[in-house]
Design a protein around this motif. Structure first.
Motif, mmCIF file in Angstrom:
data_model
loop_
_atom_site.group_PDB
_atom_site.id
_atom_site.type_symbol
_atom_site.label_atom_id
_atom_site.label_comp_id
_atom_site.label_asym_id
_atom_site.label_seq_id
_atom_site.Cartn_x
_atom_site.Cartn_y
_atom_site.Cartn_z
ATOM 1 N N PHE A 22 0.971 -1.194 -0.310
ATOM 2 C CA PHE A 22 0.121 0.026 0.235
ATOM 3 C C PHE A 22 1.194 0.905 0.434
ATOM 4 O O PHE A 22 0.246 2.035 -0.555
ATOM 5 N N ALA A 26 1.002 3.613 -2.551
ATOM 6 C CA ALA A 26 1.287 5.376 -2.495
ATOM 7 C C ALA A 26 2.067 6.337 -2.836
ATOM 8 O O ALA A 26 2.009 7.850 -3.380
ATOM 9 N N LEU A 30 0.684 8.436 -5.571
ATOM 10 C CA LEU A 30 -0.438 10.057 -4.623
ATOM 11 C C LEU A 30 -0.015 11.397 -5.747
ATOM 12 O O LEU A 30 -0.720 11.969 -6.322
ATOM 13 N N VAL A 56 -7.353 6.570 -0.844
ATOM 14 C CA VAL A 56 -7.447 5.754 -0.160
ATOM 15 C C VAL A 56 -9.188 5.369 -0.748
ATOM 16 O O VAL A 56 -9.671 4.174 -0.572
ATOM 17 N N PHE A 59 -7.474 2.650 -2.700
ATOM 18 C CA PHE A 59 -7.077 0.945 -1.862
ATOM 19 C C PHE A 59 -8.201 -0.031 -1.636
ATOM 20 O O PHE A 59 -8.235 -0.721 -0.899
ATOM 21 N N VAL B 24 1.575 10.358 2.158
ATOM 22 C CA VAL B 24 2.384 9.821 1.418
ATOM 23 C C VAL B 24 2.103 7.882 2.606
ATOM 24 O O VAL B 24 1.097 7.468 2.656
ATOM 25 N N VAL B 25 2.363 8.699 4.322
ATOM 26 C CA VAL B 25 2.192 6.861 4.459
ATOM 27 C C VAL B 25 1.009 7.263 5.315
ATOM 28 O O VAL B 25 0.617 5.930 5.471
ATOM 29 N N VAL B 27 -1.939 8.059 3.751
ATOM 30 C CA VAL B 27 -2.805 7.985 2.478
ATOM 31 C C VAL B 27 -3.054 6.378 2.884
ATOM 32 O O VAL B 27 -4.104 5.219 2.781
ATOM 33 N N ALA B 28 -1.449 5.231 2.627
ATOM 34 C CA ALA B 28 -1.593 4.377 2.784
ATOM 35 C C ALA B 28 -2.027 3.610 4.300
ATOM 36 O O ALA B 28 -2.879 2.344 3.846
ATOM 37 N N ARG B 30 -4.890 4.633 5.794
ATOM 38 C CA ARG B 30 -5.837 5.295 5.839
ATOM 39 C C ARG B 30 -6.728 4.009 5.294
ATOM 40 O O ARG B 30 -7.667 3.683 5.016
ATOM 41 N N GLY B 31 -5.862 4.214 3.205
ATOM 42 C CA GLY B 31 -6.377 3.645 2.769
ATOM 43 C C GLY B 31 -6.904 1.684 2.803
ATOM 44 O O GLY B 31 -7.803 1.110 2.757
#
Lengths: 184, 116
Positions: A22, A26, A30, A56, A59, B24-25, B27-28, B30-31
């Motif tokens: 993930f 990102a 992003l 989000v 994902f 970035v961290v 978002v990852a 949260r996703g």
């Protein structure tokens, strides 16, 4: 941007729930999501929000990405949809981008970066949707024409053509009205 | 001239490296959390859907069978019991001026007694 094989591998790993995958996705996408969102919403802060929310959402629904190698195109479509929704809600709130307060300058940016940023955003806003995405992905994000063609579902020739048109229009806008006649 | 790259660096959100890295961290994470949550709900729905549908189908089937079997057998006893009802028989005698014999009167009244 990652190559399609690396992207596909990361998507499959993320579908299995691997946290590192993930984060790698990102990190790789992003800024591309931000570039496309910026073309729509015209304001860096809003573009960041749209890009984050879109990633989000991507994902969350990663299982809907049936072709992991085409993750970029799939993600950018989500970004466009969210950006359109964001624009619609902003219109409802009646806060046009041009009148909105400028974002604070980022670290390392020159002092007049705010004015230049506003000027650039306004000029980008006058471009068509596809040339705008092409110039942002190419000149800001650093994608190649092959990557843009895959991401936007257009040919490489069209990508080059859009880039040429977008750059010319941007230069005219940034150089002022007096520079408009040079290319004609 | 249009082949030269346009300098869009003022629009680059990664100027502030540490901030972008945090983004970035976040978002990852949260996703990943959103996906985990969604999968949990989805799995629960799928897990409950089949047994729920099976139970509903069984109930529907049993209900149908019960209605089909109980309706005809329920009508006959109602008619028969009405004919054996002493009040009904006495009323019928009164209405038709029929004169039953003693044995029949005793049978009707006796049956009335017996049912109580």
């Amino acid at each position: 941007m990652l190559c399609t094989d690396a992207t596909a591998t990361l998507v499959v790993r993320a579908q299995r729930g691997e946290a590192a995958a993930f984060e790698a996705l990102a990190r790789a996408y992003l800024r591309a999501a931000y570039s496309v969102a910026l073309g729509f919403v015209g304001r860096p802060a809003d573009a960041e929000d749209v890009a984050q929310d879109a990633l989000v959402q991507a994902f969350e629904h990663l299982d809907s990405c049936r072709e992991p190698a085409r993750f970029a195109g799939w993600l950018l479509q989500i970004v466009r949809n969210r950006a359109r929704n964001g624009l619609a809600s902003r219109k409802l709130r009646d806060v046009p981008a041009a009148e909105a307060p400028s974002d604070p300058p980022a670290d390392g940016a020159p002092p007049d970066a705010g004015a230049l940023r506003r000027e650039l955003c306004a000029a980008l806003g006058r471009l068509g949707a596809v040339p705008r995405e092409v110039v942002l992905l190419h000149d800001l994000e650093g994608w190649t024409h092959a990557e843009i063609a895959a991401g936007l579902d257009i040919s490489e020739v069209m990508s080059r053509q859009h880039l040429f048109v977008a750059r010319r229009a941007l230069r005219r806008a940034l150089d002022g009205p007096s520079a408009g006649g040079e290319d004609e | 001239m249009s082949d030269d790259k346009i300098d869009l660096s003022v629009l680059d959100p990664t100027h502030d490296g540490p901030r972008w890295e945090r983004l970035v961290v976040a978002v990852a994470e949260r996703g990943r959390a959103a996906r985990r949550r969604r999968l949990t709900v989805s799995f629960q729905l799928v897990a409950w859907l089949r047994p729920a549908l099976a139970a509903a189908a069984c109930l529907g089937l049993l209900g149908g069978v019960a209605i089909a079997t109980s309706a005809p057998s329920g009508a006959t006893p109602t008619t028969a019991s009405a004919a054996d009802d002493p009040a009904f028989v006495l009323a019928a005698w009164a209405a038709t001026s029929e004169r039953p014999d003693t044995a029949e009167i005793l049978r009707v009244l006796g049956a009335s007694h017996g049912t109580d």
